[in-house]
Design an enzyme around this catalytic site. Structure first.
Site, PDB file in Angstrom:
ATOM      1  N   GLU B 158      -2.479 -22.190  23.334  1.00  0.00           N
ATOM      2  CA  GLU B 158      -1.270 -21.415  23.628  1.00  0.00           C
ATOM      3  C   GLU B 158      -1.033 -20.356  22.559  1.00  0.00           C
ATOM      4  O   GLU B 158      -0.781 -20.701  21.402  1.00  0.00           O
ATOM      5  CB  GLU B 158      -0.067 -22.375  23.677  1.00  0.00           C
ATOM      6  CG  GLU B 158       1.247 -21.720  24.039  1.00  0.00           C
ATOM      7  CD  GLU B 158       2.396 -22.721  24.133  1.00  0.00           C
ATOM      8  OE1 GLU B 158       2.295 -23.805  23.527  1.00  0.00           O
ATOM      9  OE2 GLU B 158       3.384 -22.419  24.826  1.00  0.00           O
ATOM     10  N   GLU B 164       6.177 -18.903  14.469  1.00  0.00           N
ATOM     11  CA  GLU B 164       5.756 -20.307  14.483  1.00  0.00           C
ATOM     12  C   GLU B 164       4.322 -20.511  14.021  1.00  0.00           C
ATOM     13  O   GLU B 164       3.957 -21.608  13.621  1.00  0.00           O
ATOM     14  CB  GLU B 164       5.964 -20.903  15.878  1.00  0.00           C
ATOM     15  CG  GLU B 164       7.432 -20.925  16.289  1.00  0.00           C
ATOM     16  CD  GLU B 164       7.674 -21.736  17.558  1.00  0.00           C
ATOM     17  OE1 GLU B 164       6.892 -22.654  17.851  1.00  0.00           O
ATOM     18  OE2 GLU B 164       8.648 -21.428  18.267  1.00  0.00           O
ATOM     19  N   ASP B 191       2.832 -18.669  27.747  1.00  0.00           N
ATOM     20  CA  ASP B 191       4.223 -19.122  27.736  1.00  0.00           C
ATOM     21  C   ASP B 191       5.117 -17.885  27.733  1.00  0.00           C
ATOM     22  O   ASP B 191       5.007 -17.030  26.850  1.00  0.00           O
ATOM     23  CB  ASP B 191       4.447 -19.972  26.476  1.00  0.00           C
ATOM     24  CG  ASP B 191       5.870 -20.497  26.350  1.00  0.00           C
ATOM     25  OD1 ASP B 191       6.813 -19.675  26.362  1.00  0.00           O
ATOM     26  OD2 ASP B 191       6.046 -21.721  26.230  1.00  0.00           O
ATOM     27  N   HIS B 194       7.131 -16.926  24.460  1.00  0.00           N
ATOM     28  CA  HIS B 194       6.312 -16.304  23.411  1.00  0.00           C
ATOM     29  C   HIS B 194       5.840 -14.907  23.835  1.00  0.00           C
ATOM     30  O   HIS B 194       5.802 -13.978  23.027  1.00  0.00           O
ATOM     31  CB  HIS B 194       5.111 -17.189  23.069  1.00  0.00           C
ATOM     32  CG  HIS B 194       5.508 -18.508  22.497  1.00  0.00           C
ATOM     33  ND1 HIS B 194       6.278 -18.633  21.370  1.00  0.00           N
ATOM     34  CD2 HIS B 194       5.262 -19.789  22.912  1.00  0.00           C
ATOM     35  CE1 HIS B 194       6.488 -19.918  21.101  1.00  0.00           C
ATOM     36  NE2 HIS B 194       5.883 -20.635  22.031  1.00  0.00           N
ATOM     37  N   HIS B 217       3.460 -21.815  31.021  1.00  0.00           N
ATOM     38  CA  HIS B 217       4.795 -22.309  30.665  1.00  0.00           C
ATOM     39  C   HIS B 217       5.866 -21.281  31.008  1.00  0.00           C
ATOM     40  O   HIS B 217       5.699 -20.096  30.707  1.00  0.00           O
ATOM     41  CB  HIS B 217       4.896 -22.541  29.148  1.00  0.00           C
ATOM     42  CG  HIS B 217       4.384 -23.869  28.694  1.00  0.00           C
ATOM     43  ND1 HIS B 217       4.258 -24.194  27.366  1.00  0.00           N
ATOM     44  CD2 HIS B 217       3.979 -24.965  29.389  1.00  0.00           C
ATOM     45  CE1 HIS B 217       3.786 -25.424  27.257  1.00  0.00           C
ATOM     46  NE2 HIS B 217       3.603 -25.918  28.464  1.00  0.00           N
ATOM     47  N   ARG B 223      14.743 -18.837  25.396  1.00  0.00           N
ATOM     48  CA  ARG B 223      14.148 -20.189  25.456  1.00  0.00           C
ATOM     49  C   ARG B 223      14.997 -21.170  26.250  1.00  0.00           C
ATOM     50  O   ARG B 223      14.765 -22.368  26.205  1.00  0.00           O
ATOM     51  CB  ARG B 223      13.826 -20.735  24.061  1.00  0.00           C
ATOM     52  CG  ARG B 223      12.555 -21.561  24.080  1.00  0.00           C
ATOM     53  CD  ARG B 223      12.048 -21.943  22.701  1.00  0.00           C
ATOM     54  NE  ARG B 223      10.627 -22.286  22.790  1.00  0.00           N
ATOM     55  CZ  ARG B 223       9.814 -22.466  21.751  1.00  0.00           C
ATOM     56  NH1 ARG B 223      10.255 -22.367  20.532  1.00  0.00           N
ATOM     57  NH2 ARG B 223       8.538 -22.759  21.928  1.00  0.00           N
ATOM     58  N   GLU B 252       9.006 -25.391  29.903  1.00  0.00           N
ATOM     59  CA  GLU B 252       9.170 -25.868  28.523  1.00  0.00           C
ATOM     60  C   GLU B 252      10.296 -25.040  27.921  1.00  0.00           C
ATOM     61  O   GLU B 252      10.093 -23.898  27.514  1.00  0.00           O
ATOM     62  CB  GLU B 252       7.892 -25.700  27.709  1.00  0.00           C
ATOM     63  CG  GLU B 252       8.055 -26.294  26.315  1.00  0.00           C
ATOM     64  CD  GLU B 252       6.884 -26.021  25.387  1.00  0.00           C
ATOM     65  OE1 GLU B 252       6.231 -26.982  24.963  1.00  0.00           O
ATOM     66  OE2 GLU B 252       6.622 -24.841  25.094  1.00  0.00           O
TER      67      GLU B 252
END
Lengths: 276, 276
Positions: B158, B164, B191, B194, B217, B223, B252
């Site tokens: 991912e 992060e 995702d 991101h 995702h 988020r 997620e």
């Protein structure tokens, strides 16, 4: 049409070497000011870690030479380089942060600038409750706003995304803070990069913030220059214009692919939006 | 129309207590599986720190009872809780991370799942060069992909935003990594949260990634659940459909305002997009 010929554009320049990656210009002061002016910017936002380290007469002379205004002074390097913050558990650190911000007031008076409260507000540190941190923050902002008010100087706190601070990430929290501080010379600085992560709908938040917007930062969704990501700057700047914002639109983005190219692409893109 | 009735929806569930905030469901396993199934999800993506700590027979029984598939296994808690990573300067830590991922292969075989390589890839640690970290990452991914291939199991790395990790933030870097690893059972997990920060244009990146997308995702720009932010999920999912993606779309996101509400709002919103 967005803002039209009245959109005043500036860009961030660091007056001292710093680690902060989103200050587009770093390095030799005069070279950078000359470059910024030649690209068509009317203003330069100065990131100053400590006014004591800056020769203000020299700076003033250079800024005048290149016919640039200084709409805002960034203060975050005192956090990044020295760890000063309004919300440190150590009272001497909190006091030093407060005095540092107050020491920017004469600079702000000289250049008719807004003082930015960015990362120097700090984070909720281990062993400190969120409530305690918020109370320290409110007290510090009250004291600074009060010190700045007689000079007609405004302070603008920047909501910053969750990864960089745990205190004030979005407009709603910022507006609540404004109520608690209760000073008419304290408002917000909105930054499109942070808003992309934190605001539900960016334009709605701009409208909600309204007259409390004292300063405005542009960077695209990837923190590159406007036009390099997927933010709808046309809609955002139209909204800003529609609420009667008369302040500056200041570029704070990564120096990618390099500072000069980024600054040039940004102003070309923003001018194009204005002229359409 | 997007995907239509063929869009298979799942949601992340943590099988062990963990600090990771974006696993929507945490806590009692059966209660959560029952809730997820009752909301209409066809699958549950399991975040498993260590397969040794999970009673697989019991898990299998519960998953069957609620007629749920397990499209993917998340492995990032081994980083978050234990500090395991492919790119730690300590070779015993790197080896432990590698063995941990291999230990997920029997679980993946049992549930016909993809194994996710998220934060366990690590970051470029102090004293380690970016090149060295990348070489360790490539070696680890080769070894894991080779171990998984005989069982027909796929690994999906991912791209994760800059805050992060310092290793593989975007699709372009992910595609370069795929070339270096050179295993046909190694691909990417995209995702949307991101991507909102890292991709210039999300839909273009989806197209660019194409057949290398092994898993997907969804979370909105903030988020929260899809529909709570400003991402254009219609455009994103239409693009995903247009490139022939047959995999799962897995939620997620933060459990806000609470896990149940978020899961319910997400599936209602995604179903609505499909049926328009």
């Amino acid at each position: 049409m967005v803002h039209g010929p009245n959109m005043k554009l500036s860009i961030v320049l660091s007056t001292q070497p710093a680690q902060f990656q989103a200050a587009t210009f770093k390095g030799d002061l005069e070279t950078n000011l000359a470059s910024i002016a030649s690209l068509g910017y009317e203003g330069v936002e100065l990131a100053i870690r400590d006014p004591k380290l800056v020769n203000l007469d020299h700076l003033d002379e250079l800024v005048c030479k290149y016919n640039l205004k200084v709409p805002a002074i960034g203060t975050g390097q005192a956090w990044g380089e020295e760890g000063l913050s309004f919300t440190d558990p150590d009272p001497t650190v909190r006091r030093a942060a407060l005095e540092r911000i107050k020491s920017h007031i004469p600079v702000a008076v000289r250049f008719k600038s807004i003082i930015i409260i960015g990362l120097i507000r700090g984070i909720v540190k281990p062993g400190v409750s969120a409530e305690q941190a918020m109370n320290w923050l409110i007290d510090a902002l009250r004291e600074c706003s009060e010190a700045a008010r007689p000079y007609g100087i405004q302070l603008a706190l920047e909501p910053i995304n969750r990864y960089e601070t745990t205190l004030i990430n979005n407009v709603a929290q910022g507006l609540e803070l404004i109520e608690h501080v209760g000073a008419d010379n304290f408002g917000l600085l909105l930054d499109t990069f942070h808003m992309n992560v934190e605001e539900q709908v960016i334009e709605d938040s701009v409208r909600l913030c309204g007259q409390h917007i004292f300063h405005f930062h542009v960077a695209d969704s990837n923190r590159w220059y406007p036009g390099a990501g997927h933010l709808n700057f046309r809609a955002i700047l139209e909204t800003l214009s529609s609420i009667g914002y008369q302040g500056w639109v200041s570029g704070e983005f990564l120096p990618k692919p390099d500072a000069e190219t980024a600054a040039q692409k940004s102003i070309a893109y923003l001018h194009q939006i204005c002229s359409d």
